[in-house]
Design a protein around this motif. Structure first.
Motif, PDB file in Angstrom:
ATOM      1  N   ARG A  47      35.560  36.447  35.209  1.00 26.02           N
ATOM      2  CA  ARG A  47      35.271  37.849  34.904  1.00 26.02           C
ATOM      3  C   ARG A  47      35.315  38.412  36.275  1.00 26.02           C
ATOM      4  O   ARG A  47      35.959  39.767  36.318  1.00 26.02           O
ATOM      5  N   LEU A  48      35.029  37.690  37.371  1.00 26.91           N
ATOM      6  CA  LEU A  48      35.202  38.502  38.542  1.00 26.91           C
ATOM      7  C   LEU A  48      36.423  38.635  39.292  1.00 26.91           C
ATOM      8  O   LEU A  48      36.968  39.604  39.937  1.00 26.91           O
ATOM      9  N   HIS A  49      37.435  37.515  38.890  1.00 28.82           N
ATOM     10  CA  HIS A  49      38.943  37.849  39.128  1.00 28.82           C
ATOM     11  C   HIS A  49      39.442  39.013  38.528  1.00 28.82           C
ATOM     12  O   HIS A  49      39.997  39.821  39.361  1.00 28.82           O
ATOM     13  N   ARG A  50      38.880  39.204  37.270  1.00 31.12           N
ATOM     14  CA  ARG A  50      39.545  40.739  36.754  1.00 31.12           C
ATOM     15  C   ARG A  50      39.067  41.917  37.296  1.00 31.12           C
ATOM     16  O   ARG A  50      39.607  42.901  37.358  1.00 31.12           O
ATOM     17  N   LYS A  51      37.882  41.654  38.197  1.00 27.93           N
ATOM     18  CA  LYS A  51      37.321  42.944  39.143  1.00 27.93           C
ATOM     19  C   LYS A  51      38.281  42.932  40.631  1.00 27.93           C
ATOM     20  O   LYS A  51      37.908  43.911  41.199  1.00 27.93           O
ATOM     21  N   GLY A  52      38.763  41.815  40.904  1.00 26.31           N
ATOM     22  CA  GLY A  52      39.491  41.605  42.315  1.00 26.31           C
ATOM     23  C   GLY A  52      39.017  40.873  42.962  1.00 26.31           C
ATOM     24  O   GLY A  52      39.480  40.761  44.221  1.00 26.31           O
ATOM     25  N   LEU A  53      37.998  39.975  42.682  1.00 27.22           N
ATOM     26  CA  LEU A  53      37.696  38.645  43.555  1.00 27.22           C
ATOM     27  C   LEU A  53      38.863  37.744  43.642  1.00 27.22           C
ATOM     28  O   LEU A  53      39.033  37.194  42.300  1.00 27.22           O
ATOM     29  N   ARG A  54      39.341  37.281  44.606  1.00 28.87           N
ATOM     30  CA  ARG A  54      40.429  36.286  44.744  1.00 28.87           C
ATOM     31  C   ARG A  54      39.863  35.004  45.295  1.00 28.87           C
ATOM     32  O   ARG A  54      39.373  35.145  46.460  1.00 28.87           O
ATOM     33  N   ILE A  55      39.811  33.989  44.921  1.00 25.22           N
ATOM     34  CA  ILE A  55      39.663  32.748  45.394  1.00 25.22           C
ATOM     35  C   ILE A  55      40.518  32.053  46.169  1.00 25.22           C
ATOM     36  O   ILE A  55      41.425  31.994  45.878  1.00 25.22           O
ATOM     37  N   ILE A  56      39.899  31.567  47.385  1.00 20.29           N
ATOM     38  CA  ILE A  56      41.025  30.832  48.271  1.00 20.29           C
ATOM     39  C   ILE A  56      40.290  29.703  48.758  1.00 20.29           C
ATOM     40  O   ILE A  56      38.960  29.351  48.756  1.00 20.29           O
ATOM     41  N   ASP A  57      40.985  28.712  49.532  1.00 18.97           N
ATOM     42  CA  ASP A  57      40.522  27.446  50.110  1.00 18.97           C
ATOM     43  C   ASP A  57      40.524  27.503  51.618  1.00 18.97           C
ATOM     44  O   ASP A  57      41.110  28.616  52.062  1.00 18.97           O
TER      45      ASP A  57
END
Length: 296
Positions: A47-57
């Motif tokens: 849901r948050l990815h659709r808003k622009g949150l990008r998960i990184i390691d």
């Protein structure tokens, strides 16, 4: 069939705070990086990815420059803050206040225990984000124990200061505490010096859910526990449900429901982890209610 959602389930303060910070930062449609999953729930991450949150390691973090990175509720080790300064990264720090306080306690215990050659022992999950942050306060010298077998890592002739990951089971912590206490006593029968300092650092917002869930589980014929499969807290709380109601089922979302579970049920209870959003539990409840005769 009646379907009820546990009013005590859902986000803890720390997770709710981190998600609100992320949404506030992305209000203007800006992309925001997050170091690791903001919450151990894939539905919320999507849901948050659709808003622009990008998960990184952590490897990807080293390559970033001149951007914003969210520190999630689990907290981070000192090295992350140092790298951010070097790479001109603006950190949006959503570390849970409970975790930050614990990090300070671990660091103080480590620094003050050096003269006595003391060991810092963390009861937690190896590789868990919070544990990485806690161990970082000791320069990664802390000993991490999860099971009884892990106690072999401890030198029982030296003092031990014990802490717990905030989301671990209270019962599990006190079991490990008792074992360490006994082994220290056996190894130091002639010593008059205090060798053990045990700190119950489990978040009470988490631990209080265990008795609440125990009661909730006995009040329904069937329990559906909603949680991400990565959630340490979810696994612990689900085990509480299963212990008090054998008709308890773990699902990540409504797609994993099986109608056969509800064939003889008059009441179904929906509950979840501290990382489970209320909207997801409502979605699961709605799907169960779609079964003929059900009502939320």
């Amino acid at each position: 069939m009646k379907v009820s959602i546990d009013k005590n389930s859902g986000y803890c303060f720390g997770v709710e705070f981190a998600i609100q910070m992320a949404e506030d930062e992305m209000e203007n449609g800006e992309e925001l990086f997050c170091l690791g999953d903001i919450v151990h729930n894939s539905m919320e991450v999507q849901r948050l990815h659709r808003k622009g949150l990008r998960i990184i390691d952590r490897e990807q973090l080293q390559e970033l420059r001149d951007c914003k990175v969210l520190i999630r509720a689990h907290g981070e080790p000192p090295e992350t803050y140092k790298l951010a300064l070097e790479n001109n990264i603006e950190l949006i720090d959503a570390s849970c206040p409970v975790v930050l306080k614990l990090q300070n306690r671990v660091k103080h215990a480590f620094d003050s225990g050096k003269a006595a050659n003391a060991q810092i022992v963390l009861y937690g999950q190896v590789g868990h984000a919070e544990v990485i942050g806690l161990a970082g306060q000791t320069g990664d010298e802390a000993i991490i124990v999860t099971t009884e077998e892990d106690l072999s890592k401890i030198d029982f002739t030296r003092p031990v200061t014990l802490f717990s990951q905030t989301t671990k089971s209270t019962k599990g912590f006190y079991h490990i505490k008792g074992l360490i206490e006994e082994r220290l006593r056996q190894a130091n029968q002639d010593s008059t010096q205090p060798l053990f300092d045990a700190n119950d650092s489990i978040c009470r917002q988490v631990s209080n859910r265990e008795p609440q869930l125990a009661r909730f589980s006995t009040e329904h014929d069937v329990i559906v526990f909603v949680s991400g499969k990565k959630s340490s807290n979810g696994k612990a709380l689900y085990s509480v449900c299963k212990q008090h109601n054998p008709n308890s089922y773990f699902v990540e979302n409504e797609d994993e429901l099986e109608e056969a579970w509800f064939a003889q049920a008059e009441s179904v209870g929906i509950c979840g982890a501290t990382s489970t959003p209320m909207w997801l539990m409502e979605q699961v409840a709605g799907s169960i209610a779609a079964i003929e005769g059900a009502a939320v």
